[in-house]
Design an enzyme around this catalytic site. Sequence first.
Site: not given
Length: 925
Positions: A311-312, A314-315, A347-348, A351, A370
Amino acid sequence: MAALFSTRPFSGRLLPLMVALLGLTCPAFSASADQDGGNNMQFPWDKMRLPRHVIPVHYDLLIHPNLTTLTFSGSAKIEITVTQQTSSVILHSKRLHITKAAIEAGGARSVQEVQVLEHQPFEQVALLAAEPLRPGHSYTVSIYYSANLSESFHGFYKSTYRTQNGELRVLASTQFEPTAARMAFPCFDEPAFKARFSIKIRREPKHLALSNMPVVKTVNITSWLVEDHFDTSVKMSTYLVAFIVSDFKSVSKITSHGIKISVYTVPDKINQAVYALDAAVKLLDFYEDYFSIPYPLPKQDLAAIPDFQSGAMENWGLTTYRESALLYDPEKSSASSKLWTTMIIAHELAHQWFGNLVTMEWWNDLWLNEGFAKFMEFVSVSVTHPELRVVNYFLGKCLDAMEVDALNSSHPVSTPVEDPAQILEMFDDVSYEKGSCILNMLRDYMTAGVFKAGLVQYLQKYSYQNTKNEDLWNSMTNASFFFILIFSKFVSSFSLTKTQHWTKRETLDVRAMMNTWTLQKGFPLVTVTVRGKNVHLQQEHYMKGVDSPSSTEYLWHIPLTYITSKSDTVQRFLMTTKTDVLILQEEVEWIKFNVGMNGYYIVHYEDDGWDHLISLLKENHTVISSNDRASLLSKLSEKILSLPFDLTLYLKHETHIMPVFQGMNELIPIYKLMERRDMDDTANQLKEYIVNLFKDLIDKQSWNDEGSVSERMLKHSLLLFACVRGYQPCVDKAQEYFMKWQKSNGTLSLPTDVKTAVYAIGAQTSEGWDFLFSKYRLHSFNLEKHKIELALSLSRNNDKLQWLMDQGLHGDIIKTQDLPHIILFVARNPSGYHLAWTFLKKNWEELVEKFELGSHSIADIITGVTNQYSTRLQLAEVKEFFNSLEEKSSQLRCVQQAIETIEDNIQWMDRNFEKVKKWLQNKKL
């Protein structure tokens, strides 16, 4: 990441040119790359994990991708410190052609010749120094290399898209989590080896380069080549490094805290970036306030990548997304798309603190990243986007996790892992969903204020560091202690009585409690027996299947909550023993435990306990909350078969999204089991029963886009369900819409929330299927692709279903990123489930190359294709196929889960089919 994938053979003739283009000079030294200690030299390290005595401090990276030849070259200069004398530097490298390497002493500026050995099974290289490196000194490792852009979805990989005019364009992007940074540059590719990164990217002037930090300057190398220099990063793990070279466009805003937010996408879709931009601004502001820790970077970019497996990601400072997870069109996107997009951004961005600022020490504690990010989605979005009512969906996540966690093949939240495939397997419902659910349970237990104080203390104490489970629990315990110390009078009058066991200690030992939830797999079943005022409680490890042994040694500290017929005030009771007795103030007609399903446990009511709750639902179901109603419907709490079916009768009067969804989630799989066994009479009876349960609610649905997000999502699901199950009023309406839409050549604007149902009915004819697919290929239908894929996969034509999967594997017309979904759609089709299994077997090696052994995509395919199997012949087929594979494949956790699920299905059908048949014959709806 792990396992096999195909790459284009590298042309040796390009090597000198690439090294020359780097424009870098290098001291004289010798280098060789021997596999597994070739030339009779033994590789100097024999462990999967790197040695701890060489520590990276700073990376200088130069990366030059060529989007024409689909190759890249690079150099990595890594400043290291040494804590004990060594003659070798061991680091990670995967599929990199190392051309030069050297080690330079920090003080004396002396350069050592090195020999390079490669150990492919561990994805490691060793730089062998002629003279030992001494402790307390710093050195600089220089490595020059080249490679192909990855053809999969990890490492530094190729992505493509077509413009509105049909022109194919190429870009390059990264996906490093968990173990693929080593595919882009030699590195110490473990989360505990945090360092700073200074990155330079070479590109053509027509392209744009992005990385974690902003560009500080751009240098012209030639008329056709420029070099972007990015600011030095904060201290971070290698899996969070990111860079993209593309022709993206962006929109930007500044948050109230002064952070520049930008959303990047292919130029033709920039108008779909506005919603994500606004959501990201709100969410980043929320997190800065909630955590009381400023976001440490000057910018946060969100980039929509045309080819993206998950989905994605988190860099830090450059989060990357699947296009459908970031882009949103208010005119064309569905209500569920709005919810999905908002939650993933939340969510990202969570993170950036949980995972990036504070990182788990090793992948065994992945849930610290997570589980927290999943939990914070709900905390943040409920505040920033209250209209989405995200609390409605949290329960479903916990029940999804329990379905997996009830299997013997489940694993503890914190689980030892070593190799890349095992690490990838950690990215599952246990780490994400169960992790978030036990955090929610802890917050409900501690109160939101104390819980938040513990989180803030944890983040502040361990910023830029790595942590283990116990570090979190210690912070939580400290927060609890200080809260009780300061507010003891308030707390004592707040909710605590002498009968509530968790008040026996003044200070809560969070570690002792939460270790029972993170260090052992599964969850407890609490059996409740009411005897007058005495409520007898017993806990046991719940496992699916009557033949499964219950692990009697398992014991949880369970924060029980309950309401009764006499009081809707939530009462609390901490159960820490195998059995216990709770004493009520007065006798009650009914008692309901696990209020709102905030606890990660299930409940069975002995004697007439269930009868009273069933009567309550039939007489006045709104007396208890929608989450309480939904949790009662879960077959996880089944002890005798009739219970779930008796409970579902009240659904005739249900209108709330969660109980309706849960009712469908319980009943439809049973109907599917019978359908797979060709038990047509009983299957049709059950299908008719389900349709009749929801008939009144289906009939009330308007065929437009009116209503709240929850109401629109409910409408979408009900209409699709009704049409696919052949409910004639729905079929007739959908056919009418499809004919009008087809007559307009697809220009008629269909209501967003009914499109999938309309497409599904239209695709049932060959002409309709072909017309729908012709629209799928058009740029203007990009936002419709997932809906159309679902509809196309509902065809009864096996040739069309086979063609769909083949195209997904090929990746031209249908993107390979969508193949797992298409396989699952076909597997759910009664006409296509055997095709999906054959496809999996025939293309197993290629699927592993594309998606990686151990990945969530592979797990979804395996479990999704087999989870409705319920015969001994099917079980034997599945076992035979996976036993024929190499051990790494046959021992995958998802394979064990698939086999265990089939075994449970067989037992369930043997035990219950005749009971279901009889119940359906006697039912009164």
